[in-house]
Design a protein around this motif. Structure first.
Motif, PDB file in Angstrom:
ATOM      1  N   THR A 123       0.825  -1.207   0.000  1.00  0.00           N
ATOM      2  CA  THR A 123       0.000   0.000   0.000  1.00  0.00           C
ATOM      3  C   THR A 123       0.858   1.255   0.000  1.00  0.00           C
ATOM      4  N   ARG A 144      -4.193  -1.030  -5.394  1.00  0.00           N
ATOM      5  CA  ARG A 144      -4.432  -0.461  -4.059  1.00  0.00           C
ATOM      6  C   ARG A 144      -5.461  -1.279  -3.304  1.00  0.00           C
ATOM      7  N   CYS A 145      -6.545  -1.648  -3.989  1.00  0.00           N
ATOM      8  CA  CYS A 145      -7.603  -2.422  -3.329  1.00  0.00           C
ATOM      9  C   CYS A 145      -7.076  -3.775  -2.854  1.00  0.00           C
ATOM     10  N   ALA A 171      -6.781  -4.893   0.960  1.00  0.00           N
ATOM     11  CA  ALA A 171      -7.470  -6.131   1.353  1.00  0.00           C
ATOM     12  C   ALA A 171      -6.523  -7.065   2.091  1.00  0.00           C
TER      13      ALA A 171
END
Length: 267
Positions: A116, A127-128, A132
Motif C-alpha cells: 500500500t 491499491r484495493c 485487502a
C-alpha cells in the motif's frame, strides 16, 4: 549490481538442485514457481536504486511467493515418516495452530502495508488488493488474540471422531468410515475421509443436524470426500493420521486407547 544479481540467481538454482529429489510433475511445478519468483526478486534488486518504490514492491511481493514455494519444496523433500504403530490422544480437543494462523496474519498485514505504501501509484486495483491483504491480515491477528480463531477442532474418542465448528459439532463413528486418502489441494495436504452413511452422524446440538449435513455435502462437492482434514493446520502428518485412524477402524479393540482415564483410576 550485476555480480549481486548473478549471486542471487546462483543461490536460487543451487537451492532448487539440492532441495528436490528426482522430479515428479508436481515437484517441477513447485520448482518452477520458486525460480520464477526469484527471477522477479532479482529484477527488484536491480531496479531498487533507480526506482525504490518499484523495487521494494517487487521484492516484497515475489519474495513472499519465493518463500512460500521454498517451504512447499522443503516439505515435499522430507521423506514421509514411518511408524509401525501410531497412537492418538483421546478425549482432548485438537485445534489448528494459533501460531500458524497468527503468523499468516502478520505476514499478510506486513505485506499489505508495504504494497500500500510503496505501490500506491500502481493504480486502483492494486491499491484495493493491497488494502485487502492488510485488512485480512489484521483480522486474522485480532481473531487469534481475542480467541475467535481457531474455531474448529478434532477430538478422538472410543465412540469416534468429533469434528467441531462454531455453534455445533458432530461425531463420526469409526465403523462409518469407508475410505481414507491423502491428497493435496492448492499445494496443501489433506486427509480425505469418505463415509458409508453421511447422514449417520451424532450432531450436538441436534437442531444443527441440517447444518452439519450441508457442510459434509459441501466438502464432497469441493474435495470429492465427505470430510477433508487440513492436516498442516493441525501440525499433523496426514499419512500418520490416516495410519492411526485406519488401525482404529480395522482393530476395534485398539479404540480403548482413546478412553479418558481419570486420575483416580490410574492411581
Amino acid at each position: 549490481m550485476s555480480h549481486l544479481a548473478a549471486f542471487i540467481v546462483t543461490i536460487s538454482i543451487r537451492f532448487v538442485q539440492h532441495a528436490t529429489k528426482p522430479l515428479t510433475m508436481l515437484q517441477l511445478s513447485d520448482r518452477s514457481l520458486f525460480i520464477l519468483n526469484m527471477v522477479f526478486v532479482v529484477i527488484g534488486v536491480l531496479v531498487l536504486r533507480s526506482n525504490p518504490d518499484v523495487g521494494i514492491v517487487t521484492i516484497a511481493f515475489f519474495g513472499s511467493g519465493a518463500v512460500l514455494a521454498a517451504s512447499i519444496i522443503i516439505r515435499k523433500r522430507r521423506s514421509a515418516p514411518k511408524a509401525e504403530r501410531v497412537m492418538l490422544t483421546g478425549g482432548v480437543p485438537i485445534r489448528p495452530s494459533r501460531v500458524l494462523i497468527g503468523g499468516l496474519g502478520a505476514w499478510l498485514a506486513v505485506l499489505g502495508v508495504i504494497l500500500t505504501v510503496f505501490g500506491w501509484s500502481y493504480g486502483l486495483v492494486f491499491r484495493c488488493l493491497s488494502i485487502a491483504s492488510l485488512i485480512f491480515g489484521c483480522y486474522l491477528l485480532a481473531a487469534v488474540l481475542i480467541g475467535w480463531l481457531p474455531n474448529t477442532y478434532l477430538q478422538f474418542d472410543v465412540s469416534g471422531i468429533t469434528f467441531g465448528y462454531r455453534g455445533f459439532s458432530y461425531v463420526v463413528a469409526f465403523d462409518n468410515i469407508a475410505d481414507l486418502a491423502v491428497a493435496e489441494m492448492n499445494r496443501n495436504p489433506f486427509l480425505l475421509i469418505r463415509l458409508h452413511r453421511p447422514d449417520d452422524i451424532a450432531v450436538t446440538p441436534p437442531a444443527r443436524h441440517v447444518a452439519a449435513i450441508k457442510r459434509i455435502a459441501r466438502s464432497e462437492a469441493l474435495m470429492g470426500a465427505h470430510i477433508a482434514i487440513p492436516a498442516q493446520q493441525y501440525l499433523m502428518d496426514p499419512a500418520l493420521l490416516a495410519q492411526a485412524i485406519a488401525r482404529y477402524i480395522s482393530e476395534p479393540s485398539s479404540r480403548s486407547e482413546l478412553a479418558v482415564r481419570s486420575l483416580a483410576s490410574t492411581g
